[in-house]
Design a protein around this motif. Sequence first.
Motif, PDB file in Angstrom:
ATOM      1  N   GLN A 342      -4.655 -46.063 -22.957  1.00  0.00           N
ATOM      2  CA  GLN A 342      -4.729 -47.649 -23.046  1.00  0.00           C
ATOM      3  C   GLN A 342      -3.604 -47.945 -23.597  1.00  0.00           C
ATOM      4  O   GLN A 342      -2.732 -49.200 -23.043  1.00  0.00           O
ATOM      5  CB  GLN A 342      -5.766 -48.080 -23.665  1.00  0.00           C
ATOM      6  CG  GLN A 342      -7.230 -48.003 -22.859  1.00  0.00           C
ATOM      7  CD  GLN A 342      -8.160 -49.009 -23.391  1.00  0.00           C
ATOM      8  OE1 GLN A 342      -8.079 -49.365 -24.630  1.00  0.00           O
ATOM      9  NE2 GLN A 342      -9.349 -48.896 -22.528  1.00  0.00           N
ATOM     10  N   GLN A 343      -2.732 -47.231 -24.548  1.00  0.00           N
ATOM     11  CA  GLN A 343      -1.350 -47.684 -25.152  1.00  0.00           C
ATOM     12  C   GLN A 343      -0.153 -46.903 -24.699  1.00  0.00           C
ATOM     13  O   GLN A 343       0.832 -47.323 -24.710  1.00  0.00           O
ATOM     14  CB  GLN A 343      -1.612 -47.530 -26.562  1.00  0.00           C
ATOM     15  CG  GLN A 343      -2.488 -48.572 -27.164  1.00  0.00           C
ATOM     16  CD  GLN A 343      -4.295 -47.987 -27.140  1.00  0.00           C
ATOM     17  OE1 GLN A 343      -4.394 -46.741 -27.163  1.00  0.00           O
ATOM     18  NE2 GLN A 343      -5.182 -48.920 -26.810  1.00  0.00           N
ATOM     19  N   THR A 344      -0.417 -45.796 -24.512  1.00  0.00           N
ATOM     20  CA  THR A 344       0.510 -44.504 -24.377  1.00  0.00           C
ATOM     21  C   THR A 344       0.499 -43.639 -23.164  1.00  0.00           C
ATOM     22  O   THR A 344      -0.785 -43.212 -23.127  1.00  0.00           O
ATOM     23  CB  THR A 344       1.147 -44.202 -25.730  1.00  0.00           C
ATOM     24  OG1 THR A 344       2.289 -43.316 -25.442  1.00  0.00           O
ATOM     25  CG2 THR A 344       0.122 -43.411 -26.283  1.00  0.00           C
ATOM     26  N   ASP A 345       1.531 -42.934 -22.682  1.00  0.00           N
ATOM     27  CA  ASP A 345       1.403 -41.710 -22.024  1.00  0.00           C
ATOM     28  C   ASP A 345       1.342 -40.671 -22.905  1.00  0.00           C
ATOM     29  O   ASP A 345       1.208 -39.463 -22.277  1.00  0.00           O
ATOM     30  CB  ASP A 345       2.651 -41.679 -20.931  1.00  0.00           C
ATOM     31  CG  ASP A 345       2.459 -42.555 -19.878  1.00  0.00           C
ATOM     32  OD1 ASP A 345       1.329 -43.376 -19.869  1.00  0.00           O
ATOM     33  OD2 ASP A 345       3.327 -42.839 -18.947  1.00  0.00           O
ATOM     34  N   SER A 346       1.726 -40.642 -24.119  1.00  0.00           N
ATOM     35  CA  SER A 346       2.039 -39.394 -24.975  1.00  0.00           C
ATOM     36  C   SER A 346       1.072 -39.292 -25.780  1.00  0.00           C
ATOM     37  O   SER A 346       1.130 -38.408 -26.924  1.00  0.00           O
ATOM     38  CB  SER A 346       3.387 -39.600 -25.884  1.00  0.00           C
ATOM     39  OG  SER A 346       3.371 -40.938 -26.517  1.00  0.00           O
ATOM     40  N   GLY A 347      -0.337 -39.465 -25.751  1.00  0.00           N
ATOM     41  CA  GLY A 347      -1.580 -39.254 -26.483  1.00  0.00           C
ATOM     42  C   GLY A 347      -1.695 -37.834 -26.378  1.00  0.00           C
ATOM     43  O   GLY A 347      -1.374 -37.035 -25.515  1.00  0.00           O
ATOM     44  N   MET A 348      -2.445 -37.138 -27.239  1.00  0.00           N
ATOM     45  CA  MET A 348      -2.998 -35.980 -27.124  1.00  0.00           C
ATOM     46  C   MET A 348      -3.926 -35.751 -25.592  1.00  0.00           C
ATOM     47  O   MET A 348      -4.498 -36.654 -25.352  1.00  0.00           O
ATOM     48  CB  MET A 348      -4.257 -35.564 -28.129  1.00  0.00           C
ATOM     49  CG  MET A 348      -4.848 -34.078 -27.934  1.00  0.00           C
ATOM     50  SD  MET A 348      -6.366 -33.940 -28.844  1.00  0.00           S
ATOM     51  CE  MET A 348      -5.996 -34.342 -30.552  1.00  0.00           C
ATOM     52  N   GLN A 349      -3.574 -34.655 -25.110  1.00  0.00           N
ATOM     53  CA  GLN A 349      -3.985 -34.279 -23.746  1.00  0.00           C
ATOM     54  C   GLN A 349      -4.954 -33.055 -23.847  1.00  0.00           C
ATOM     55  O   GLN A 349      -4.621 -32.009 -24.284  1.00  0.00           O
ATOM     56  CB  GLN A 349      -2.885 -33.849 -22.776  1.00  0.00           C
ATOM     57  CG  GLN A 349      -2.018 -34.914 -22.594  1.00  0.00           C
ATOM     58  CD  GLN A 349      -2.426 -36.383 -21.904  1.00  0.00           C
ATOM     59  OE1 GLN A 349      -2.984 -36.330 -20.968  1.00  0.00           O
ATOM     60  NE2 GLN A 349      -2.027 -37.407 -22.816  1.00  0.00           N
ATOM     61  N   GLU A 350      -6.137 -33.199 -23.051  1.00  0.00           N
ATOM     62  CA  GLU A 350      -6.941 -32.148 -23.117  1.00  0.00           C
ATOM     63  C   GLU A 350      -7.479 -31.879 -21.575  1.00  0.00           C
ATOM     64  O   GLU A 350      -7.649 -32.825 -20.830  1.00  0.00           O
ATOM     65  CB  GLU A 350      -8.373 -32.412 -23.845  1.00  0.00           C
ATOM     66  CG  GLU A 350      -8.475 -32.502 -25.201  1.00  0.00           C
ATOM     67  CD  GLU A 350      -9.621 -32.887 -26.029  1.00  0.00           C
ATOM     68  OE1 GLU A 350     -10.421 -31.780 -26.023  1.00  0.00           O
ATOM     69  OE2 GLU A 350     -10.417 -33.816 -25.975  1.00  0.00           O
ATOM     70  N   ARG A 351      -7.288 -30.701 -21.421  1.00  0.00           N
ATOM     71  CA  ARG A 351      -7.905 -30.276 -19.882  1.00  0.00           C
ATOM     72  C   ARG A 351      -8.856 -28.990 -20.212  1.00  0.00           C
ATOM     73  O   ARG A 351      -8.769 -28.451 -20.846  1.00  0.00           O
ATOM     74  CB  ARG A 351      -6.723 -29.777 -18.979  1.00  0.00           C
ATOM     75  CG  ARG A 351      -5.442 -30.796 -18.955  1.00  0.00           C
ATOM     76  CD  ARG A 351      -5.716 -31.795 -18.088  1.00  0.00           C
ATOM     77  NE  ARG A 351      -4.497 -32.896 -17.954  1.00  0.00           N
ATOM     78  CZ  ARG A 351      -4.209 -33.912 -18.986  1.00  0.00           C
ATOM     79  NH1 ARG A 351      -5.128 -34.217 -19.873  1.00  0.00           N
ATOM     80  NH2 ARG A 351      -3.398 -34.760 -18.761  1.00  0.00           N
ATOM     81  N   SER A 352      -9.462 -28.970 -19.146  1.00  0.00           N
ATOM     82  CA  SER A 352     -10.622 -27.698 -19.096  1.00  0.00           C
ATOM     83  C   SER A 352     -10.895 -27.235 -17.838  1.00  0.00           C
ATOM     84  O   SER A 352     -10.510 -27.861 -16.776  1.00  0.00           O
ATOM     85  CB  SER A 352     -11.930 -28.285 -19.614  1.00  0.00           C
ATOM     86  OG  SER A 352     -12.602 -29.109 -18.686  1.00  0.00           O
ATOM     87  N   VAL A 353     -11.109 -26.045 -17.814  1.00  0.00           N
ATOM     88  CA  VAL A 353     -11.595 -25.145 -16.246  1.00  0.00           C
ATOM     89  C   VAL A 353     -12.864 -24.501 -16.627  1.00  0.00           C
ATOM     90  O   VAL A 353     -13.026 -23.984 -17.809  1.00  0.00           O
ATOM     91  CB  VAL A 353     -10.308 -24.260 -15.859  1.00  0.00           C
ATOM     92  CG1 VAL A 353      -9.768 -23.410 -16.855  1.00  0.00           C
ATOM     93  CG2 VAL A 353     -10.877 -23.729 -14.529  1.00  0.00           C
ATOM     94  N   PHE A 354     -13.842 -24.687 -15.589  1.00  0.00           N
ATOM     95  CA  PHE A 354     -15.004 -23.796 -15.850  1.00  0.00           C
ATOM     96  C   PHE A 354     -15.307 -22.859 -14.507  1.00  0.00           C
ATOM     97  O   PHE A 354     -15.190 -23.520 -13.290  1.00  0.00           O
ATOM     98  CB  PHE A 354     -15.998 -24.585 -16.105  1.00  0.00           C
ATOM     99  CG  PHE A 354     -17.538 -24.020 -16.256  1.00  0.00           C
ATOM    100  CD1 PHE A 354     -17.970 -23.163 -17.203  1.00  0.00           C
ATOM    101  CD2 PHE A 354     -18.563 -24.660 -15.244  1.00  0.00           C
ATOM    102  CE1 PHE A 354     -19.113 -22.649 -17.371  1.00  0.00           C
ATOM    103  CE2 PHE A 354     -19.891 -24.116 -15.560  1.00  0.00           C
ATOM    104  CZ  PHE A 354     -20.118 -22.915 -16.323  1.00  0.00           C
ATOM    105  N   ASP A 355     -15.634 -21.746 -14.587  1.00  0.00           N
ATOM    106  CA  ASP A 355     -15.803 -21.083 -13.358  1.00  0.00           C
ATOM    107  C   ASP A 355     -17.277 -20.589 -13.037  1.00  0.00           C
ATOM    108  O   ASP A 355     -17.743 -19.777 -12.239  1.00  0.00           O
ATOM    109  CB  ASP A 355     -15.027 -19.784 -13.548  1.00  0.00           C
ATOM    110  CG  ASP A 355     -15.225 -18.728 -14.697  1.00  0.00           C
ATOM    111  OD1 ASP A 355     -16.594 -18.967 -15.163  1.00  0.00           O
ATOM    112  OD2 ASP A 355     -14.673 -17.757 -14.669  1.00  0.00           O
TER     113      ASP A 355
END
Length: 478
Positions: A342-355
């Motif tokens: 909501q404030q910035t593009d540079s916050g912590m990013q999390e991504r996941s993948v599940f097979d």
Amino acid sequence: MLAVLACLLTISAQATDRPNVLFILTEDQGQHLSYLGTPGLSTPNMDRIASNGTYFTRAYCSYPVCSASKAALFTGQYGTTTGLVENTQNFFVPADRLTDAQRNSRVYRRIRIADRFPTLIEILHDNGYHLAVSGKLHLSPNEKFPYDEWFRVASTDRVGQMIASAKRADKPFFFLCNIQAPHRPFRNSDSQAIGVDPAAVELPAFLPDTPVVRQDWAEYLDYCEVADQRIGAALQALEDQGVIDNTLIILMGDHGPAYHRGKMSLYEFGLNVPLAFSGPGVPKGVQTDAMFAGVDMMPTLLDLIEIPSPNVAGLSLADLVQGKEDAQQREHVFGLIAHQAQQTDSGMQERSVFDGRWKLIFRDSTTKPRTVNSDLKYWELELPDGRKIGWHNRVYDEIVRRRNEFPDAYRMLAEIDNRSLNGRLETYELYDTLKDPNEFNNLANDPAYRDELRRLKRTLRRWVSRTDRRFLDANEIR
């Protein structure tokens, strides 16, 4: 002129022949139904939908928070593609009734679906559906959601009036029955009777077994029962109006429950949601463990009602819903969180993948604070203007208070609220969900699982390179 008139008449005839759609979307509900044997819980209306159609035990939202999950459902795209990557403002009015202040709200303008991405509601509008929504919108911009009717409470009478309006217009209807239960605050069992006995429940494995936690979990399940009662009101309207046999019914949760390993986390408890289809063309009594992602909803639904879908990231799993042989199945599901978005593009990013067995979670910066929604933390929150919101979360303070008795529960809470509790986060987490369904044993640093780690990193890297426009460089996944 005659050609145009003929075309319009053809579209009208096609629309009339199409089924109605009742899309029931509960908020903050995991896979907790009496249909699934959840201890202490009774959900006869949800069970009716699940048992009369096809139920997905492995359905996953694409982002575990309200607005971003809904945006994925209604665009078939991930939030990092469309731009809606966090909760936006909830202005429950048609676009032409927005005030200047609402329209110029910083969060509403920042967190929104870009114009070039069509929504399901725009497509249905263009194909002759009568459109209605109840409860909540929580999406931006409102122009991309041209509902004909907006009403807060989906009572049997009010839903019946909507169906009657569609009949008078000689149109099929699409009704998004957004049910805000079991979103916190739950019913407070200190002051009113609830329908679930704390002694009868089974707690999720990451929560400590204390009377306070049992009370909170019983209140959550009780609110699932409240959601079920509201679903019953909508189903009764279909029956009263004689349209239930020609209505495709979808039951889904938007993301996992408001607990620290649920909402706003990429663990199973946050991503795995109830999903059932029933109605015309859907076989009864089917339960499948095939995977379904939130971004699959728009192309699947459009296929089921025979409307062409635009090119989207999601897959049409309509053949799977209809029980056809050799139906396409999804090989991977992906999840994402853009913290502080909501404030910035540079916050912590999390991504996941599940097979279907192996889960990989990646974080690009483990020292930045996570976004912790207030309902994950507070009993009562005082706003800067002095107003108070009673979220009635009993669990957070209970775990902090008894951290010496339940160190593992406290550690997992601290990982979620890393800013307040100095939790330590890993860049990579790898889980074998077959052997470790609760995702407690991180295998990312175990050499014995190096091949699985590399394989999922490659898959995640390819997905990020296709879907991310501004938040994460795929090359950071090394």
